[in-house]
Structures are given as C-alpha cells and as structure tokens.
Write an enzyme that holds these catalytic residues in place. Structure first.
Site, PDB file in Angstrom:
ATOM      1  N   SER A  95      47.688  40.665  35.142  1.00 20.14           N
ATOM      2  CA  SER A  95      47.846  41.840  35.982  1.00 20.14           C
ATOM      3  C   SER A  95      49.015  41.652  36.964  1.00 20.14           C
ATOM      4  CB  SER A  95      46.531  42.143  36.702  1.00 20.14           C
ATOM      5  OG  SER A  95      46.524  43.438  37.235  1.00 20.14           O
ATOM      6  N   ASP A 224      42.221  49.200  28.519  1.00 16.60           N
ATOM      7  CA  ASP A 224      42.505  48.778  29.891  1.00 16.60           C
ATOM      8  C   ASP A 224      42.569  50.016  30.776  1.00 16.60           C
ATOM      9  OD1 ASP A 224      43.711  47.881  32.291  1.00 16.60           O
ATOM     10  OD2 ASP A 224      44.715  46.241  31.237  1.00 16.60           O
ATOM     11  N   HIS A 253      40.424  45.536  31.244  1.00 12.66           N
ATOM     12  CA  HIS A 253      41.439  44.838  32.039  1.00 12.66           C
ATOM     13  C   HIS A 253      40.973  43.432  32.419  1.00 12.66           C
ATOM     14  CE1 HIS A 253      44.961  44.566  34.579  1.00 12.66           C
ATOM     15  NE2 HIS A 253      44.215  44.225  35.620  1.00 12.66           N
TER      16      HIS A 253
END
Length: 273
Positions: A95, A224, A253
């Site tokens: 991320s 995601d 995610h």
C-alpha cells in the site's frame, strides 16, 4: 529497542531478524512494521535478514509534526539503510509502503537495491486529476481525513471491513485481524496519520516506476476496495522495465487469510529467484 536518529532528530524504530541477504519491509497506512511479522519470519526462516521499520509518525517511531510526506519517508529509509550498511537489498512494500520503496529505490537505491516487490501499492498515483481522469476523486480522501478528525478509533474499526474484505460474502478473516488493524492504527501519531493521506493519495510515482531497472514483482487482489487495481497495479506494470504482475482473484487489500498464504509463497519464490 533498536532505533536510528535521522538528520532532523526523528527516531525511527526497526526490527532486525535473521542473517543473510537483507529484505526491507515497508508497511501500509496507518499501521507499523508489525504488519509484516509473518513475512519477516518467513524470510528469516529461509536464510534472509528481515528488517521492518515503523515509518515516522507510526508505531514506535517519533510522532512528527513535519516530514509526513513521501520524499521524507524515502529519505528516512535511506538513512536506515546507510546506518545498517545494507547492500544487495530486496524491498517489499504494501500500500503506502509500496510507494515508499518505489521512491526510495528510484532516488536512493541505485547500486544497493536488486529487487522490489509491491503489494496492493499506491503507485502510480491514486487521486483523480486532469492527467489521471480515472483516479479516485479527492472527495474520497477528504472523507478519510474527516473520519480521522471526527472519531479516529471508530473510523479505523469501520475501515477494517473493506480493508480485509469482511464485507464480502464468504470472508474467513477473523475479528482478531480487524482488531489488530485498529490497534496498530491507534498507535500512530494523530498528525502523521492525517498528513499521510495526502502523501499516499496525491504523490505521483510515475517517473520513479519508469526509472527502476531491477526486477519488480507487482501483486494485487482484484477485489481491493482501498486501492483500486485498475488505477494501481494494472497501470504500474506498463511503466516498469522488468516487471511481473500477479493478480489474486477475489483478494482484498489487507494481507491475511488465503490471500496471505498464496502471496507468501510467491514472495518467497521471488526472493530466491
């Protein structure tokens, strides 16, 4: 506990497990290096030196008022690398951490970094603009900031559902995983959490991706809900010179459950290749 102190006096906490070729793990927002514990053990058990730092303002690092931006995050990582005198480095970022390692590799890691892996990473750029018309509208990120300001604790509890996909039928992710997301998020400094929203959403990593000439493994789940794959991994793979894309059907995610098990096998194969 191990810390380094950066040029501006910020203390950066890090964990250092095992011996061998170094793998540096960079965490997502609003977490800490603890989010990588399973992968760190996997690396150390397989003959690598696993290192994970808490980004400034997160976890056990100094909750800074200034420097909560991607250039400073990458510079902090550079100071850690130099303090530990690391060479032949493999980078892994999830991320926001995916953005951090890409920027570090492009701007500070030439000659030191040999491989990069990103997972559900924010590059090339998240926010919608004239040059990125299919990005995420700024109002979404304004909403995140508003949620942090209004009731950060409840906001993180609520966010854990789309983060791990527990709002999808058949999810096997435990309440414990969601609680850990909340716990790590609440350890972060308030200003750093707020400012990092701009860092992960508005930073453009296009030129950083183009500059990379080492192998890069780009991994992302196609469900995601935090970083849309169409504006992330599917664009990033077209910008790098030596990339491999792996899409995980139905994966969220957050790295947990069956997704984590499959991903970790792929990461280990990439590290050893």
């Amino acid at each position: 506990m191990p810390y380094i102190t950066t040029a501006d006096g910020t203390e950066i906490f890090y964990k250092d497990w095992g011996t061998g070729q170094p793998i540096i793990f960079s965490h997502g927002w609003p977490l800490s290096g603890d989010a990588w514990d399973v992968e760190m053990k996997l690396a150390a058990d397989n003959g690598f030196r696993a290192i994970a730092h808490d980004r400034r303002g997160h976890g056990r690092s100094t909750p800074t008022w200034h420097g909560n931006d991607m250039d400073t995050y990458a510079a902090d990582l550079d100071e850690l690398v130099r303090a530990l005198d690391l060479e032949d480095i493999i980078l892994v970022g999830h991320s926001t951490g995916g953005g951090e390692v890409v920027r570090f590799a492009a701007r500070h890691g030439v000659g030191r970094v040999v491989k990069v892996a990103t997972v559900g990473a924010v590059p090339p750029v998240m926010v919608k603009s004239d040059s990125n018309p299919d990005g995420t509208p700024i109002e979404v990120f304004d909403g995140i900031r508003a949620g942090v300001l209004a009731d950060r604790s409840q906001f993180f509890q609520d966010l854990s559902a789309p983060f791990f996909g527990t709002n999808r039928p058949g999810s096997t992710i435990s309440q414990g995983q969601r609680d850990q997301f909340w716990r790590l998020g609440m350890q972060a400094g308030f200003t750093s959490v707020y400012d990092c929203v701009k860092a992960f959403s508005e930073t453009d990593f296009t030129e950083d991706l183009k500059a990379l000439d080492v192998p890069i493994f780009i991994a992302q789940g196609d469900d995601d809900q935090i970083v849309p794959i169409a504006d992330a991994a599917l664009k990033s793979i077209d910008l790098v010179k030596n990339g491999t894309l792996k899409v995980y059907p139905g994966a969220p995610h957050g790295i947990a459950g069956p997704y984590q098990q499959e991903l970790d096998l792929d990461l280990l194969e990439f590290w050893k290749s």
